[in-house]
Design a protein around this motif. Structure first.
Motif, PDB file in Angstrom:
ATOM      1  N   LYS A   1     -14.916  35.242  11.520  1.00 11.54           N
ATOM      2  CA  LYS A   1     -15.699  36.371  12.317  1.00 11.54           C
ATOM      3  C   LYS A   1     -15.354  37.677  11.826  1.00 11.54           C
ATOM      4  CE  LYS A   1     -17.359  33.438  15.497  1.00 11.54           C
ATOM      5  NZ  LYS A   1     -17.931  32.385  14.574  1.00 11.54           N
ATOM      6  N   CYS A   2     -14.833  37.637  10.470  1.00 11.46           N
ATOM      7  CA  CYS A   2     -14.381  39.265   9.879  1.00 11.46           C
ATOM      8  C   CYS A   2     -15.613  39.903   9.901  1.00 11.46           C
ATOM      9  CB  CYS A   2     -13.629  39.000   8.588  1.00 11.46           C
ATOM     10  SG  CYS A   2     -11.944  38.275   8.795  1.00 11.46           S
ATOM     11  N   LYS A   3     -15.601  41.197  10.030  1.00 11.70           N
ATOM     12  CA  LYS A   3     -16.677  42.203   9.980  1.00 11.70           C
ATOM     13  C   LYS A   3     -16.835  42.616   8.606  1.00 11.70           C
ATOM     14  CE  LYS A   3     -16.863  43.480  14.829  1.00 11.70           C
ATOM     15  NZ  LYS A   3     -16.497  44.606  15.694  1.00 11.70           N
ATOM     16  N   ARG A   4     -15.551  42.570   7.962  1.00 12.13           N
ATOM     17  CA  ARG A   4     -15.504  43.375   6.552  1.00 12.13           C
ATOM     18  C   ARG A   4     -14.584  42.551   5.797  1.00 12.13           C
ATOM     19  NH1 ARG A   4     -13.233  48.686   4.034  1.00 12.13           N
ATOM     20  NH2 ARG A   4     -11.161  48.241   4.752  1.00 12.13           N
TER      21      ARG A   4
ATOM     22  N   ASP B   1     -10.306  41.835  12.414  1.00  9.11           N
ATOM     23  CA  ASP B   1     -11.623  41.407  11.932  1.00  9.11           C
ATOM     24  C   ASP B   1     -11.761  41.799  10.423  1.00  9.11           C
ATOM     25  OD1 ASP B   1     -11.922  44.123  12.301  1.00  9.11           O
ATOM     26  OD2 ASP B   1     -13.691  44.007  13.680  1.00  9.11           O
ATOM     27  N   GLN B   2     -10.701  42.017   9.649  1.00  8.37           N
ATOM     28  CA  GLN B   2     -10.798  42.203   8.423  1.00  8.37           C
ATOM     29  C   GLN B   2     -10.225  41.654   7.285  1.00  8.37           C
ATOM     30  OE1 GLN B   2     -10.700  46.479   7.396  1.00  8.37           O
ATOM     31  NE2 GLN B   2     -11.684  46.946   9.648  1.00  8.37           N
ATOM     32  N   CYS B   3     -10.860  41.276   6.271  1.00  8.77           N
ATOM     33  CA  CYS B   3     -10.298  40.339   5.235  1.00  8.77           C
ATOM     34  C   CYS B   3     -10.006  41.211   3.883  1.00  8.77           C
ATOM     35  CB  CYS B   3     -10.913  39.266   5.145  1.00  8.77           C
ATOM     36  SG  CYS B   3     -10.424  37.947   3.785  1.00  8.77           S
TER      37      CYS B   3
ATOM     38  N   ILE C   1     -14.156  31.906   4.085  1.00  7.37           N
ATOM     39  CA  ILE C   1     -13.279  31.871   5.024  1.00  7.37           C
ATOM     40  C   ILE C   1     -13.589  33.049   6.209  1.00  7.37           C
ATOM     41  CG2 ILE C   1     -10.638  32.397   5.261  1.00  7.37           C
ATOM     42  CD1 ILE C   1     -11.150  29.511   4.684  1.00  7.37           C
ATOM     43  N   ALA C   2     -13.936  34.285   5.524  1.00  3.67           N
ATOM     44  CA  ALA C   2     -13.965  35.671   6.145  1.00  3.67           C
ATOM     45  C   ALA C   2     -15.147  35.341   7.426  1.00  3.67           C
ATOM     46  CB  ALA C   2     -14.419  36.814   5.342  1.00  3.67           C
TER      47      ALA C   2
ATOM     48  N   LYS D   1     -22.396  40.613   8.886  1.00  2.72           N
ATOM     49  CA  LYS D   1     -23.141  40.744  10.651  1.00  2.72           C
ATOM     50  C   LYS D   1     -22.476  39.563  11.356  1.00  2.72           C
ATOM     51  CE  LYS D   1     -27.711  42.937   9.812  1.00  2.72           C
ATOM     52  NZ  LYS D   1     -27.261  43.692   8.664  1.00  2.72           N
ATOM     53  N   VAL D   2     -21.827  39.792  12.273  1.00  6.20           N
ATOM     54  CA  VAL D   2     -21.195  38.740  13.180  1.00  6.20           C
ATOM     55  C   VAL D   2     -21.713  38.556  14.485  1.00  6.20           C
ATOM     56  CG1 VAL D   2     -18.715  38.462  12.027  1.00  6.20           C
ATOM     57  CG2 VAL D   2     -19.218  40.492  13.797  1.00  6.20           C
TER      58      VAL D   2
END
Length: 161
Positions: A95-98, A63-65, A90-91, A160-161
């Motif tokens: 559903k990236c959190k960060r 969940d990190q980009c 894209i992030a 926020k996801v």
């Protein structure tokens, strides 16, 4: 706008690797001890007159980009901002959190750029560039304005996801 933003595709890959090699001294980038190979990363390019004038590469893990590289050959034209918007989109879709990145202590321009766009300085990795040089000896000892390149600075923006 005299340029267009598009995803890196295989037709552009050779130009991307050449640009990274020209800008970064090698077709690989080291961040936090991890080697990224530019012939493998996704990203975006800004194209003008069939040439790349801006480039952003990224790597998603869980969940990190991570923004691996950002280059703008024409400063103060909005290229970097447009490329950042693309990777942030894209992030969010993934559903990236960060979304995070590493820059070095000498890169005052990048430090200012990211803070203006809502990225927070979350870590100082002291002397991390000494380790990175063991992996990539092409990293120079001094950088912008003669500042010794020693430390990695980690910036992030949380979603926020």
């Amino acid at each position: 706008m005299e340029y267009k933003i598009q995803h890196i595709n295989e037709a552009l890959r050779k130009q991307v690797v050449e640009l990274i090699t020209q800008q970064w001294g090698s077709p690989k980038i080291v961040s936090r001890g991890h080697i990224h190979y530019m012939n493998q990363l996704p990203g975006f390019v800004a194209i003008k007159d069939n040439g790349i004038i801006g480039l952003l590469t990224y790597h998603i893990a869980g969940d990190q980009c991570e923004i691996v590289s950002l280059d703008s050959l024409e400063k103060n034209r909005g290229l970097g901002s447009q490329l950042i918007k693309g990777v942030e989109k894209i992030a969010r879709e993934k559903k990236c959190k960060r979304i995070w990145l590493i820059t070095t202590n000498d890169n005052i321009r990048a430090i200012k750029f990211y803070q203006k766009r809502g990225y927070d300085l979350v870590a100082l990795h002291q002397k991390a560039v000494e380790y990175a040089r063991k992996i990539k000896p092409e990293i120079p000892l001094t950088g912008y304005e003669g500042i010794p390149i020693q430390h990695e600075l980690e910036f992030e923006k949380r979603f926020k996801v």
